[in-house]
Design a protein around this motif. Structure first.
Motif, mmCIF file in Angstrom:
data_model
loop_
_atom_site.group_PDB
_atom_site.id
_atom_site.type_symbol
_atom_site.label_atom_id
_atom_site.label_comp_id
_atom_site.label_asym_id
_atom_site.label_seq_id
_atom_site.Cartn_x
_atom_site.Cartn_y
_atom_site.Cartn_z
ATOM 1 N N THR A 130 -5.525 8.693 -10.169
ATOM 2 C CA THR A 130 -6.295 9.699 -9.736
ATOM 3 C C THR A 130 -6.533 10.835 -11.049
ATOM 4 O O THR A 130 -7.766 10.867 -11.284
ATOM 5 C CB THR A 130 -5.864 10.545 -8.518
ATOM 6 O OG1 THR A 130 -5.702 9.605 -7.713
ATOM 7 C CG2 THR A 130 -6.799 11.492 -8.091
ATOM 8 N N GLU B 40 0.828 -1.117 -0.026
ATOM 9 C CA GLU B 40 -0.070 -0.131 -0.019
ATOM 10 C C GLU B 40 0.755 1.190 -0.095
ATOM 11 O O GLU B 40 0.566 2.127 -0.723
ATOM 12 C CB GLU B 40 -1.001 -0.059 1.285
ATOM 13 C CG GLU B 40 -1.817 1.043 1.137
ATOM 14 C CD GLU B 40 -2.989 1.084 2.240
ATOM 15 O OE1 GLU B 40 -3.378 -0.073 2.676
ATOM 16 O OE2 GLU B 40 -3.626 2.059 2.446
ATOM 17 N N LEU C 56 -5.438 -3.415 -1.240
ATOM 18 C CA LEU C 56 -5.080 -2.097 -1.743
ATOM 19 C C LEU C 56 -6.802 -1.282 -2.015
ATOM 20 O O LEU C 56 -6.649 -0.035 -2.555
ATOM 21 C CB LEU C 56 -4.521 -2.077 -3.178
ATOM 22 C CG LEU C 56 -3.189 -2.580 -3.144
ATOM 23 C CD1 LEU C 56 -2.535 -2.518 -4.584
ATOM 24 C CD2 LEU C 56 -1.926 -1.555 -2.265
ATOM 25 N N GLU D 269 -9.446 5.564 -3.364
ATOM 26 C CA GLU D 269 -9.497 7.212 -3.299
ATOM 27 C C GLU D 269 -9.050 7.669 -4.474
ATOM 28 O O GLU D 269 -9.111 8.889 -4.780
ATOM 29 C CB GLU D 269 -8.375 7.251 -2.155
ATOM 30 C CG GLU D 269 -8.720 6.899 -0.686
ATOM 31 C CD GLU D 269 -7.495 6.828 -0.180
ATOM 32 O OE1 GLU D 269 -6.558 7.672 -0.131
ATOM 33 O OE2 GLU D 269 -7.751 6.503 1.294
ATOM 34 N N LEU E 41 -0.892 5.950 -7.171
ATOM 35 C CA LEU E 41 -2.213 6.393 -6.852
ATOM 36 C C LEU E 41 -2.233 8.108 -7.653
ATOM 37 O O LEU E 41 -3.394 8.321 -8.185
ATOM 38 C CB LEU E 41 -2.341 6.555 -5.326
ATOM 39 C CG LEU E 41 -3.673 7.149 -5.076
ATOM 40 C CD1 LEU E 41 -4.960 6.612 -5.579
ATOM 41 C CD2 LEU E 41 -3.893 7.111 -3.346
ATOM 42 N N TYR F 279 2.096 1.820 -3.464
ATOM 43 C CA TYR F 279 0.895 2.178 -4.527
ATOM 44 C C TYR F 279 0.594 3.708 -4.102
ATOM 45 O O TYR F 279 0.383 4.314 -5.179
ATOM 46 C CB TYR F 279 -0.188 1.088 -4.206
ATOM 47 C CG TYR F 279 -1.428 1.644 -4.931
ATOM 48 C CD1 TYR F 279 -1.348 1.024 -6.043
ATOM 49 C CD2 TYR F 279 -2.573 2.525 -4.425
ATOM 50 C CE1 TYR F 279 -2.623 1.583 -6.996
ATOM 51 C CE2 TYR F 279 -3.617 2.967 -5.198
ATOM 52 C CZ TYR F 279 -3.398 2.527 -6.624
ATOM 53 O OH TYR F 279 -4.442 2.963 -7.428
ATOM 54 N N ARG F 280 0.775 3.996 -2.840
ATOM 55 C CA ARG F 280 0.147 5.388 -2.703
ATOM 56 C C ARG F 280 1.159 6.536 -3.229
ATOM 57 O O ARG F 280 0.693 7.360 -3.935
ATOM 58 C CB ARG F 280 -0.177 5.579 -1.122
ATOM 59 C CG ARG F 280 -1.488 4.892 -0.658
ATOM 60 C CD ARG F 280 -1.536 5.609 0.806
ATOM 61 N NE ARG F 280 -2.741 4.585 1.248
ATOM 62 C CZ ARG F 280 -4.031 5.449 1.246
ATOM 63 N NH1 ARG F 280 -4.172 6.564 0.485
ATOM 64 N NH2 ARG F 280 -4.979 4.655 1.371
ATOM 65 N N GLU F 281 2.485 6.239 -3.115
ATOM 66 C CA GLU F 281 3.320 7.173 -3.388
ATOM 67 C C GLU F 281 3.728 6.950 -5.012
ATOM 68 O O GLU F 281 3.974 7.855 -5.621
ATOM 69 C CB GLU F 281 4.899 6.745 -2.733
ATOM 70 C CG GLU F 281 5.738 7.643 -3.175
ATOM 71 C CD GLU F 281 7.278 7.503 -2.405
ATOM 72 O OE1 GLU F 281 7.054 6.851 -1.189
ATOM 73 O OE2 GLU F 281 8.190 8.127 -2.652
ATOM 74 N N THR G 259 -8.958 0.175 -0.254
ATOM 75 C CA THR G 259 -8.995 1.636 0.504
ATOM 76 C C THR G 259 -8.480 2.547 -0.502
ATOM 77 O O THR G 259 -8.770 3.594 -0.921
ATOM 78 C CB THR G 259 -8.598 1.524 1.957
ATOM 79 O OG1 THR G 259 -9.047 0.475 2.467
ATOM 80 C CG2 THR G 259 -8.818 2.862 2.414
ATOM 81 N N ALA G 260 -6.907 2.129 -0.648
ATOM 82 C CA ALA G 260 -6.336 3.310 -1.541
ATOM 83 C C ALA G 260 -6.520 3.386 -2.804
ATOM 84 O O ALA G 260 -6.857 4.758 -3.453
ATOM 85 C CB ALA G 260 -4.607 2.914 -1.571
#
Ligand code: CP3
Length: 339
Positions: free
Chosen positions: A224, A212, A246, A252, A220, A215-217, A248-249
């Motif tokens: 997005t 996660e 993943l 977003e 995502l 993935y976020r850095e 939740t992320a």
């Protein structure tokens, strides 16, 4: 809007559909004898640039299975090919690059799609003429992580180690790669929207290989941006394989609908996501297990999704090429009757 009360669009928007909406990833393809015949002697990527043929292949499963949506017959590497990247789809393997993208110089030289792909727009327009207002046309693009994996590895990969190595050893180069891929994906998606698609799916098939924080850095922000580029225009579905951890992320990133694979229950998925509508969850292998097994899974998923604003029925990943076409038709009928 071309569609009128189309069950998939109603469900995506959280309204009650006239019947349980269903489509299957890879509903077009080798499971259908008419597909194998239509594609005979024609290279996979060439077929994606032939309007009449891509429209015919897109429509085959809609006619045969009575699914509630057509999914554009194309591939995630089509916008790369159109931009001038050397890529081929090798049967039984997948996309293979002429030259992998591994260095800052490679990334700097990666072309960005800046022209129309009229063949795809023409194909979409042929499909739209054939669909009823209750049948939605779903367009799609590959997400930047999944596309980057093919570019960096040079082809299909089991562990995505070169991709992750680039991400962690040269994060600036990685972000530059994402920044060059994103406009190509946004452009291809925009062309499909202009051609009239009713909904879209962002395929981040291999995102489930990431943890996660990575993935976020590293992913995502770009997914997005892609979803953001069509916000308010059409319903957006976001899907990856093995993404239970993943969800939740990924939710977003801003889609109306989260696609769920078959490894996580819909009850758990619902707790993890920001969206109120889920898609998916039937194990593609169940189409080999007989109608009673499909019925049992449909009953389970129905119970698990009862509290949601909407559910679009689908598999947890694509139809397997050796699936019996008649088993697919029966699964669609079971979902329409019992879902
Ligand atoms: O029916 C549909 O879902 C629409 C068609 C579709 C294709 N590719 C056609 C195709 C979609 C949505 C895609 C997207 C795609 N392409 C993804 C994301 C979806 C997913 O499955 O996770 C990925 C990872 C690719 C890359 C790719 N292209 C692979 C792994 C393969 C399979 C290689 C093989 O031969 O097994 C392809 C080729 C491909 N794309 C085929 C089809 C019908 C098979 C081509 C053939 O008939 O030989």
């Amino acid at each position: 809007m071309r569609v009128h009360n189309a069950p998939i669009i109603e469900a995506a928007n959280g309204r009650t559909p006239s019947r349980p909406p269903v489509w299957f990833m890879r509903q077009a393809g080798r499971s259908l004898p008419e597909y194998r015949q239509a594609r005979e002697g024609i290279d996979m990527l060439d077929s994606c640039f032939m309007p009449e043929l891509l429209a015919e292949i897109t429509l085959q499963p809609v006619r045969r299975h009575d699914v509630d949506a057509a999914i554009l017959f194309s591939d995630i590497v089509v916008p790369l090919k159109a931009a001038g990247v050397g890529v081929n789809i090798v049967p039984g393997r997948g996309p293979v690059m002429d030259a992998p993208i591994r260095t800052a110089a490679d990334v700097g030289a990666l072309p960005i799609l800046d022209t129309d792909i009229p063949e795809v727009a023409q194909g979409i327009s042929i499909v739209l003429d054939e669909l009823t207002p209750q049948q939605a046309m779903i367009g799609f693009v590959g997400a930047p992580f999944t596309l980057a994996s093919y570019l960096v590895e040079g082809g299909p990969s089991k562990n995505h180690e070169k991709t992750k190595a680039l991400m962690h050893s040269e994060p600036d180069t990685w972000h530059r790669l994402m920044e060059r891929l994103t406009p190509t994906i946004v452009a291809f998606l925009g062309q499909q929207v202009d051609a009239g698609i009713d909904a879209m799916q962002l395929f981040d098939s291999w995102a489930g290989y990431l943890n996660e924080p990575d993935y976020r850095e590293f992913v995502l922000p770009y997914s997005t941006q892609i979803l953001e580029s069509v916000a308010g225009k059409i319903p957006r579905i976001h899907f990856g394989v093995g993404t239970g951890e993943l969800l939740t992320a990924m939710s977003e990133a801003g889609s109306e609908v989260m696609g769920v694979d078959y490894r996580v229950s819909m009850a758990d998925a619902a707790k993890r996501v920001k969206t109120r509508v889920l898609q998916g969850n039937l194990d593609p292998a169940l189409l080999f297990a007989g109608d009673d097994a499909v019925r049992a899974a449909v009953a389970r998923i129905k119970a698990e999704t009862a509290g949601l604003d909407g559910h679009i029925w689908n598999l947890g990943h694509g139809v397997l090429p050796t699936t019996d076409a008649e088993a697919i038709t029966r699964a669609v009928a079971i979902i329409h009757e019992e879902g």
